[in-house]
Design a protein around this motif. Sequence first.
Motif, short mmCIF file in Angstrom:
data_model
loop_
_atom_site.label_atom_id
_atom_site.label_comp_id
_atom_site.label_asym_id
_atom_site.label_seq_id
_atom_site.Cartn_x
_atom_site.Cartn_y
_atom_site.Cartn_z
N SER A 204 0.79 -1.16 -0.19
CA SER A 204 0.24 0.30 0.12
C SER A 204 1.40 1.89 -0.03
CB SER A 204 -1.00 0.24 1.26
OG SER A 204 -0.30 0.18 2.26
N GLU A 205 0.37 2.78 -0.48
CA GLU A 205 0.69 3.43 0.04
C GLU A 205 1.39 3.82 0.78
OE1 GLU A 205 0.60 8.23 -1.24
OE2 GLU A 205 -0.99 6.97 -1.61
N ASP A 206 0.79 3.40 2.46
CA ASP A 206 0.96 4.01 3.04
C ASP A 206 2.93 2.80 4.12
OD1 ASP A 206 -0.41 5.63 4.05
OD2 ASP A 206 -1.84 4.15 5.21
N ASP A 207 2.97 1.97 2.66
CA ASP A 207 3.87 0.92 3.15
C ASP A 207 5.27 1.90 2.75
OD1 ASP A 207 2.61 -1.03 4.59
OD2 ASP A 207 1.74 -1.89 2.77
N THR A 208 5.15 2.09 1.83
CA THR A 208 5.94 2.34 1.44
C THR A 208 7.37 4.18 2.56
OG1 THR A 208 5.07 4.55 0.15
CG2 THR A 208 5.23 2.51 -1.35
N ARG A 209 5.74 4.43 3.70
CA ARG A 209 6.99 5.65 4.38
C ARG A 209 7.50 4.38 5.30
NH1 ARG A 209 1.10 7.58 2.78
NH2 ARG A 209 1.74 8.94 1.59
N ILE A 210 7.04 3.16 5.55
CA ILE A 210 7.54 2.71 6.38
C ILE A 210 9.37 2.84 6.97
CG2 ILE A 210 5.97 0.44 6.54
CD1 ILE A 210 8.47 -0.79 5.54
N ASP A 211 9.82 3.21 8.35
CA ASP A 211 10.62 3.17 8.55
C ASP A 211 12.22 1.57 8.54
OD1 ASP A 211 13.27 4.25 9.45
OD2 ASP A 211 12.63 3.87 11.48
N SER A 212 12.25 1.84 7.12
CA SER A 212 13.15 0.44 7.02
C SER A 212 14.00 0.68 6.25
CB SER A 212 11.97 -0.98 6.93
OG SER A 212 13.05 -2.04 6.38
N PRO A 213 15.67 -0.68 6.46
CA PRO A 213 16.82 -0.24 5.76
C PRO A 213 16.16 -0.40 4.10
CG PRO A 213 17.30 -1.15 7.61
CD PRO A 213 15.90 -0.71 7.90
N ASN A 215 13.67 -0.37 3.02
CA ASN A 215 12.93 0.87 2.00
C ASN A 215 12.92 1.23 1.35
OD1 ASN A 215 10.52 2.39 1.22
ND2 ASN A 215 9.85 2.94 3.26
N SER A 216 13.68 0.89 -0.02
CA SER A 216 14.05 1.72 -0.96
C SER A 216 12.93 2.58 -1.59
CB SER A 216 14.40 0.10 -2.39
OG SER A 216 13.15 -0.25 -2.77
N TYR A 217 12.12 2.88 -1.72
CA TYR A 217 11.33 4.07 -1.61
C TYR A 217 11.71 5.06 -0.88
CZ TYR A 217 7.79 1.20 -4.30
OH TYR A 217 7.00 0.92 -4.76
N GLN A 218 11.84 5.35 -0.16
CA GLN A 218 12.81 6.46 1.02
C GLN A 218 14.21 6.15 1.25
OE1 GLN A 218 10.94 8.48 2.12
NE2 GLN A 218 9.10 7.61 1.98
N ARG A 219 14.86 5.06 1.19
CA ARG A 219 16.24 4.73 1.10
C ARG A 219 17.17 4.80 0.02
NH1 ARG A 219 17.78 2.95 6.98
NH2 ARG A 219 15.99 3.73 8.26
N PRO A 319 19.54 6.94 5.07
CA PRO A 319 18.89 7.37 4.04
C PRO A 319 18.90 8.74 3.70
CG PRO A 319 17.34 7.00 6.24
CD PRO A 319 19.40 6.38 6.41
N ALA A 320 18.43 8.91 2.31
CA ALA A 320 18.12 10.13 1.71
C ALA A 320 16.93 10.26 2.05
CB ALA A 320 18.40 10.30 0.00
N SER A 321 16.25 12.25 2.18
CA SER A 321 15.68 12.93 2.19
C SER A 321 14.20 11.81 1.42
CB SER A 321 15.38 13.84 2.17
OG SER A 321 15.84 14.96 2.81
N PRO A 322 13.17 11.56 2.13
CA PRO A 322 12.44 10.92 1.70
C PRO A 322 11.80 11.49 0.87
CG PRO A 322 11.41 11.51 4.09
CD PRO A 322 12.76 12.42 3.75
N GLN A 323 11.60 10.98 -0.60
CA GLN A 323 11.26 10.65 -1.97
C GLN A 323 9.61 10.47 -1.86
OE1 GLN A 323 14.24 11.37 -5.11
NE2 GLN A 323 15.77 11.33 -2.81
N PRO A 324 8.74 10.95 -2.72
CA PRO A 324 7.43 10.16 -2.51
C PRO A 324 7.15 10.55 -3.45
CG PRO A 324 6.98 13.02 -2.38
CD PRO A 324 8.61 12.77 -2.20
N SER A 325 6.61 8.75 -4.11
CA SER A 325 6.22 8.94 -5.64
C SER A 325 5.27 9.18 -6.00
CB SER A 325 5.51 7.01 -5.15
OG SER A 325 6.67 6.05 -4.94
N VAL A 326 5.76 9.67 -7.71
CA VAL A 326 4.84 10.92 -8.19
C VAL A 326 3.48 9.84 -8.10
CG1 VAL A 326 4.45 11.42 -10.40
CG2 VAL A 326 6.62 11.66 -9.26
N ARG A 327 2.62 10.12 -8.38
CA ARG A 327 1.10 9.00 -8.73
C ARG A 327 -0.17 10.08 -9.62
NH1 ARG A 327 1.61 5.09 -5.28
NH2 ARG A 327 2.81 4.99 -3.83
#
Length: 327
Positions: A204-213, A215-219, A319-327
Motif C-alpha cells: 500500500s502507499e502507507d507501506d512505502t513510508r515505513i522506517d526500514s533499511p 524501504n527502497s522508496y525512502q532510502r 537514508p536520503a530525504s523522503p522522496q514521494p512516489s509520483v502518482r
Amino acid sequence: MQTNTPPRSTIRLTRRGRLALVVAGAVVAGTAVAVPLLTLGKGGHPRHHEEPKPAALVVPEGWRASQVYDAIDKALKLPPGSTRKSIGKAGLKLPGEAEGNPEGYLFPATYPLPKGTTPQSLLRKMVDAAEKKFNAAPVAAGAQHDAMNLHQAVTIASIIQAETSAKADMGKVARVILNRLQRGMPLQMDSTLNYAPNRTSMTSEDDTRIDSPYNSYQRMGLPPTPIGNPGAEAMRAALNPPAGDWLYFVTVKPGDTRFTADYATHMRNVAEFTALHQGAAQRTPSPHQSPATPQRSPAVPQQPPAAPQQQPASPRQSPASPQPSVR
C-alpha cells in the motif's frame, strides 16, 4: 568468498518460494540409482525389491533464508527454530560484508539428506555451493568490471530474482537497477520493501513510508543484505547486464514486460496495465516493477533527476530525504 575489488560508492518480494519441500522419495540428479534386488518370496518365488532412493531437500531460486531454515527443520524432523539457532555453530565461509548472515549464500539446488545430516552440515553445503558458483573466475571478473564487491553483486542478484522469473528479462531488470543507482534514483522496488516485515502481500502507499533499511522508496542505494537466495542466472544478469538506458519496467500482461527510459512512455504502459486489470489492483502499478501477478501492483517511482550523479549511493549509507512516489 570475497573479491578484493574496492566497494563502489553506491551501487515486490513477492513471488519466490513457489516450490515445495521435497523430502521422502525425491530423486537427486547424479546421486543414486535404484537397483533391483532379487529375493525369494513366499513359496520360493523370486521377488523384486528396490532400494529406497535417498531423501532430498529442494531449495528453489529466490527462497529467503527463513524459508530454507524452516524447510531444513521439517526435512530433518527437528523442532521449529533448530536450524536458525545452529547458524553460529556451522562455521560458514561468508564474506565479511555479510556479517555472519547467510542470506543470499544458501545456493538454490537439490541437496541429498543421507543419514547423519545435521542443520550445520546442510548449511555448509549450501554456502560452499554458493562459493563455488559465485567465486568462479567469470563472476569475480564481472564484479571487478562493474567495480562492486561480491556482496553487492549477490544483493543485486537477489533483487533480480525477486523481481522476475523470466530469464530473458533478468538482464534488463539488472540494467534498470544499475541505471537507477548511477543516476542517484531510489530503487523503489516492492521486493526490497516486503523483505522488512517478511511479507508478500500487496504493497500500500502507507507501506512505502515505513522506517526500514529495506524501504527502497525512502532510502538510497542497495538494501543492507540480499533479500533472498539467487540462482546462477540472476547472478550472471547482475554481473553482465545488456547495455541500455532503461529506467522503468512493467509487465502489462504475462509475457509482455515493457522496459523504457521515457517516463511518458512508461506511464502509457502503466495505463494499459490498469485498463487490462481494472478492479484487480487497489493502486497504480510501479513504473519500474514487473508484478508477480496481475493483482499485485506497486507504486509509481519518481522521474529521474535532471543532473545524474556519477557514482551510485552507498549500499549502507544513511537514508536520503523522503522522496514521494509520483502518482
